[in-house]
Structure formats: C-alpha cells, structure tokens
Write a protein that holds these residues in place. Structure first.
Motif, PDB file in Angstrom:
ATOM      1  N   PRO A  60       0.851  -1.191   0.000  1.00 52.64           N
ATOM      2  CA  PRO A  60       0.000   0.000   0.000  1.00 52.64           C
ATOM      3  C   PRO A  60       0.892   1.249   0.000  1.00 52.64           C
ATOM      4  CG  PRO A  60       0.035  -1.017   2.176  1.00 52.64           C
ATOM      5  CD  PRO A  60       0.862  -1.887   1.280  1.00 52.64           C
ATOM      6  N   THR A  61       0.366   2.404  -0.358  1.00 45.20           N
ATOM      7  CA  THR A  61       1.235   3.584  -0.442  1.00 45.20           C
ATOM      8  C   THR A  61       0.681   4.818   0.266  1.00 45.20           C
ATOM      9  OG1 THR A  61       0.223   4.119  -2.561  1.00 45.20           O
ATOM     10  CG2 THR A  61       2.298   2.913  -2.646  1.00 45.20           C
ATOM     11  N   ILE A  62      -0.502   4.692   0.864  1.00 42.33           N
ATOM     12  CA  ILE A  62      -1.146   5.888   1.434  1.00 42.33           C
ATOM     13  C   ILE A  62      -0.292   6.518   2.546  1.00 42.33           C
ATOM     14  CG2 ILE A  62      -2.593   4.514   3.010  1.00 42.33           C
ATOM     15  CD1 ILE A  62      -4.793   6.642   2.631  1.00 42.33           C
ATOM     16  N   MET A  63       0.400   5.677   3.339  1.00 38.82           N
ATOM     17  CA  MET A  63       1.192   6.229   4.446  1.00 38.82           C
ATOM     18  C   MET A  63       2.417   6.983   3.910  1.00 38.82           C
ATOM     19  SD  MET A  63       2.257   4.284   8.008  1.00 38.82           S
ATOM     20  CE  MET A  63       0.923   3.134   8.163  1.00 38.82           C
ATOM     21  N   GLU A  64       3.000   6.469   2.826  1.00 40.93           N
ATOM     22  CA  GLU A  64       4.130   7.170   2.208  1.00 40.93           C
ATOM     23  C   GLU A  64       3.664   8.520   1.647  1.00 40.93           C
ATOM     24  OE1 GLU A  64       3.636   3.943   1.939  1.00 40.93           O
ATOM     25  OE2 GLU A  64       5.549   2.860   2.027  1.00 40.93           O
ATOM     26  N   GLU A  65       2.467   8.531   1.034  1.00 38.01           N
ATOM     27  CA  GLU A  65       1.935   9.802   0.509  1.00 38.01           C
ATOM     28  C   GLU A  65       1.723  10.798   1.647  1.00 38.01           C
ATOM     29  OE1 GLU A  65      -1.572   8.525  -1.688  1.00 38.01           O
ATOM     30  OE2 GLU A  65      -0.326   7.047  -2.715  1.00 38.01           O
ATOM     31  N   PHE A  66       1.263  10.269   2.772  1.00 40.73           N
ATOM     32  CA  PHE A  66       1.065  11.106   3.960  1.00 40.73           C
ATOM     33  C   PHE A  66       2.404  11.686   4.445  1.00 40.73           C
ATOM     34  CE2 PHE A  66       1.584  10.423   8.628  1.00 40.73           C
ATOM     35  CZ  PHE A  66       0.857  11.500   9.113  1.00 40.73           C
ATOM     36  N   VAL A  67       3.427  10.823   4.490  1.00 39.00           N
ATOM     37  CA  VAL A  67       4.744  11.271   4.960  1.00 39.00           C
ATOM     38  C   VAL A  67       5.320  12.340   4.026  1.00 39.00           C
ATOM     39  CG1 VAL A  67       7.145  10.500   5.233  1.00 39.00           C
ATOM     40  CG2 VAL A  67       5.292   9.186   6.267  1.00 39.00           C
ATOM     41  N   GLU A  68       5.124  12.150   2.722  1.00 41.77           N
ATOM     42  CA  GLU A  68       5.561  13.165   1.759  1.00 41.77           C
ATOM     43  C   GLU A  68       4.860  14.492   1.998  1.00 41.77           C
ATOM     44  OE1 GLU A  68       5.042  11.406  -2.079  1.00 41.77           O
ATOM     45  OE2 GLU A  68       6.980  10.368  -1.916  1.00 41.77           O
ATOM     46  N   ALA A  69       3.554  14.392   2.288  1.00 41.78           N
ATOM     47  CA  ALA A  69       2.788  15.619   2.531  1.00 41.78           C
ATOM     48  C   ALA A  69       3.302  16.349   3.772  1.00 41.78           C
ATOM     49  CB  ALA A  69       1.305  15.302   2.667  1.00 41.78           C
ATOM     50  N   LEU A  70       3.893  15.591   4.711  1.00 41.63           N
ATOM     51  CA  LEU A  70       4.448  16.221   5.917  1.00 41.63           C
ATOM     52  C   LEU A  70       5.816  16.850   5.650  1.00 41.63           C
ATOM     53  CD1 LEU A  70       3.703  13.685   8.813  1.00 41.63           C
ATOM     54  CD2 LEU A  70       2.356  15.643   8.041  1.00 41.63           C
ATOM     55  N   GLY A  71       6.312  16.688   4.423  1.00 42.71           N
ATOM     56  CA  GLY A  71       7.614  17.244   4.089  1.00 42.71           C
ATOM     57  C   GLY A  71       8.755  16.329   4.493  1.00 42.71           C
ATOM     58  N   ALA A  72       8.440  15.145   5.038  1.00 39.93           N
ATOM     59  CA  ALA A  72       9.486  14.186   5.413  1.00 39.93           C
ATOM     60  C   ALA A  72       9.727  13.240   4.233  1.00 39.93           C
ATOM     61  CB  ALA A  72       9.077  13.417   6.655  1.00 39.93           C
TER      62      ALA A  72
END
Ligand code: SF4
Ligand code: SF4
Lengths: 282, 126
Positions: A168-180
C-alpha cells in the motif's frame, strides 16, 4: 457535530497516546471527531471459520449503533479495530446469510451502509494531502520515515480496499505531505508476531529483529504505525540500541509534531526511544 | 475421525478447497511463523489432501498469526489462513487450546495492550 469515532478498548487505556494524538492532530486540521456515545470492544480478530457469526456480533452492534448517528461514516484508528469493523461491515453488506443472521442476533435492521474510514483516508480525502503540505511547513524536512503498516491494514485486499495487499502507499503519501522522506522499507507489511506475544515470545522477538534490521538498512530515522500491538511488540522486543536509534511513533504523533502541537498533548513525554531528533527546533 | 471426514471438516469450516493446492510453497516462503514452525503451510496443505490427522496435532497451527500473507500470495486463490483456523477450530471445539490464563505472568499482563489479550484468547484458547 464531529464525525462519529470509535476509539476501541486499547485506546482508552494502554494506547491513550494514539487516541490523544489522533484527536489533537485532526482537530488542528479542522476535523472534529465525536466519540460514539456507547460502545464495546470490537472483538479484535475477524473470525475465519465459516458461519462463525457469533464472532461478528460485537462489531455488528457497534456498526449498527454508529449508523444511527446519521453521518454515514465511522472513523477508527487502531489497525485491529479498523480491520475487524471493515470486514464485518463488508460481510453484512455483501453476504446475505451474514446480514440475515446478524439482524436476528441484534434485533436491528442494519444493512452495511456505513463507510469505515481510517484517519489516513480522512487526511487524504477530507483534509487533502496538498492542503496538509501547505499547512505543515518544513519542520520534518529530510527526516527519513519507515511506514510500517503491519498485517492488518491492507489484507485481504478486496475487503480492506487499502491499496495493494503487500505494497500500500497511502502512508508514504502522507509522509511526503508532511515534508518528510518515506524510505523504501521492505518490512512495511510484514507481521510483527501479533498476539503471539502471549504464546510464543521467540516468534515475536525474531520478527521484531527483522523489522528493525530492514528499517535500519534503508536508513530510517523513525518507524510509524497505527497499531498499538505493533508498537508494543517493537518497543518491548526491539534491542535497546535499535530502539534508541529508530524510535517507533504513531503516525498521528508524527503529524502532531509537524503541526507543532505541544508534545505532552501527543503523549510523547516519557517516550521509549528518543523522538527528539524529530523535534529539532521545538 | 476417518481420513475423508477430516478433510471434509476442514473444507466445510474453512470454506476452502484444499485440493486446489499445487504445492508451490509460496505460502511457506512468506509465512510469519516459518522460523519456528514444525510443519510449513505447504506441508499442512499436503497432509490435509491426504486426510492425515497428524495435521491436527502440529505446533504450526498455533504459531500462525493470521497475518494473511499466505492468503495474499497463493496463486491458486486458497485462503490458507482460513485453513489454519479450521484446524484450530476442530481442536478448540474438542476443548483443546494452547493458552491458559493461569500460565501468564501477572506483571506481563499488566503491560500488554488489551487487544493482544482478546485476540490471543479468541484464537488460541478453548
Ligand atoms: S501457495 Fe497455495 S498452491 Fe502454493 S503451496 Fe501454498 S496453498 Fe498450495
Ligand atoms: S496467516 Fe498464518 S500461515 Fe499464513 S503466512 Fe501468516 S502466520 Fe503463516
């Protein structure tokens, strides 16, 4: 009126920091959660024997009561709760025998119409990852994050509808959105040993060792999860040296840090494993 | 229980057809418990095909974490986690579980999250 929210039994006691950080972080983004007025434990595991409807009754009752809130949605963050409630809801909606039997047990007329939401989905679909990106600034810039989904969020794929069962990739997309920076973490959907913590310590210790090894090889500075049991197993069975190098946080705590919410409201004071590298300017 | 009866019971409780298994071993390769199992999921499937009741007595069914990795990978579409649950269920219905509350240390119980207790007892205790 907030969105109906089911915390689950662990979040009121042993994983209070997951509950606190979820509410605080979402509130900071303008999403209010309204805890269900009455609820019980969801049962924690989905019964895999055919026709074991007794094992679904607790979840079915929660779903049917939540539907009475009239919102059409139910949010829950614990990976176990999300797994069970979503699968029981799927069974009620798609399996005529399950629906009929559960209606008889409950003496309620619920037909599976609720939409079960994980906060990651709320962040993507209600808040929006772009809006989140604009809101958080550069506090987590360059922090390397291992997204640990564990076994419960994405399998079985058809019922959970949370992305590819092992990628799955939703958590990675979330982390990207946090700038991390999400790392390419091969352990992301491996199981930590789960409830075998009561039966086979050796199994859990082995799994946890592999997960830290994988996280360390890809340069992670923090592991994030939405599961209190993953968190417990990693914290308890991880070698001290690994834990201090790669602390384990709830994804909502990382979100709270990005949003500059005071750490005591995120349950981060007294954290096992040091989150301070993440708090550089705090 | 005869051989045929055992296989039929597993089939009925799991809702899966064990004869679809072609022994490729993908389930074993990704299994969470493989390091400490005495019999890997592929071997469990084979014994069921043979109707060999030894499969009810092996440690592996109690090591399974219901992580569904095997289920996600099986090229024959078998939900192996349900097969493992069927083998546990036959034992549990006879009163044979592996987890007893009195065997757990009180200090440990005070630490672990509630969800671990509920799930372990639901899966492993009669
Ligand atoms: S993956 Fe499926 S077909 Fe292959 S050995 Fe396992 S059960 Fe049999
Ligand atoms: S569900 Fe059980 S048998 Fe299947 S991979 Fe996980 S631990 Fe192994």
């Amino acid at each position: 009126m907030g969105i109906p929210y089911f915390p689950g039994c662990t979040l009121h006691v042993k994983a209070k920091e997951l509950d606190d950080s979820t509410r605080a972080a979402l509130a900071a983004l303008g999403v209010e959660l309204a805890e269900l007025p009455e609820w019980t434990c969801c049962g924690t595991v989905f019964p895999l024997a055919q026709n074991n409807y007794m094992g679904m009754v607790a979840s079915a009752r929660i779903l049917s009561n939540a539907a009475k809130q009239g919102d059409g949605r139910l949010v829950t963050v614990c990976s176990f709760c999300y797994h069970v409630l979503k699968r029981v809801n799927f069974a009620i909606k798609n399996n005529d025998e399950a629906r009929t039997k559960l209606k008889e047990y409950l003496e309620e007329d619920y037909d599976g119409g609720l939409s079960l939401l994980h906060p990651l989905e709320l962040l993507r679909d209600e808040v929006g990852f772009d809006a989140l990106r604009n809101r958080v600034g550069e506090r987590l810039k360059g922090v390397k994050v291992a997204c640990y989904y564990g076994c419960m969020l994405s399998r079985p794929a058809r019922e959970m509808d949370f992305g590819a069962p092992e990628n799955p990739t939703i958590m990675e997309e979330f982390v990207e959105a946090l700038g991390a920076e999400p790392v390419d973490f091969p352990g992301k959907t491996k199981c930590c040993g789960s409830y075998q913590v009561l039966n086979e310590h050796e199994l859990v210790a082995g799994r946890v060792k592999d997960i830290f090894k994988a996280a360390s090889l890809c340069g992670s500075q923090v592991i994030i999860t939405s599961c209190p049991l993953c968190r417990f197993n990693l914290d308890t069975f991880g070698e001290a040296e690994n834990r201090s190098k790669i602390p384990v946080l709830y994804f909502t705590q990382l979100l709270g840090i990005a949003l500059e919410i005071p750490i005591d409201r995120l349950g981060l004071a007294g954290q096992d494993g040091d989150p301070k590298p993440l708090l550089r300017e705090a | 229980m005869t051989r045929v009866e055992m296989t039929l019971q597993v089939k009925e409780i799991s809702g899966q057809n064990p004869f679809l298994c072609m022994q490729c071993g993908l389930c074993s390769a990704g299994c969470t418990g493989r390091g400490i199992m005495d019999m890997l999921p592929r071997q469990v499937m084979r014994l069921i095909q043979f109707g060999n009741a030894q499969v009810l007595d092996n440690r592996s069914i109690w090591m399974c974490t219901t992580c569904l990795t095997c289920t996600a990978r099986c090229p024959r579409g078998i939900d192996i986690a349900r097969v493992m649950e069927a083998l546990r269920t036959i034992n549990l219905r006879r009163g044979d579980g592996v987890l007893a509350p009195e065997d757990l240390a009180a200090e440990f119980l005070a630490e672990i999250p509630q969800m671990a207790l509920t799930s372990a007892f639901r899966k492993l205790s009669a």
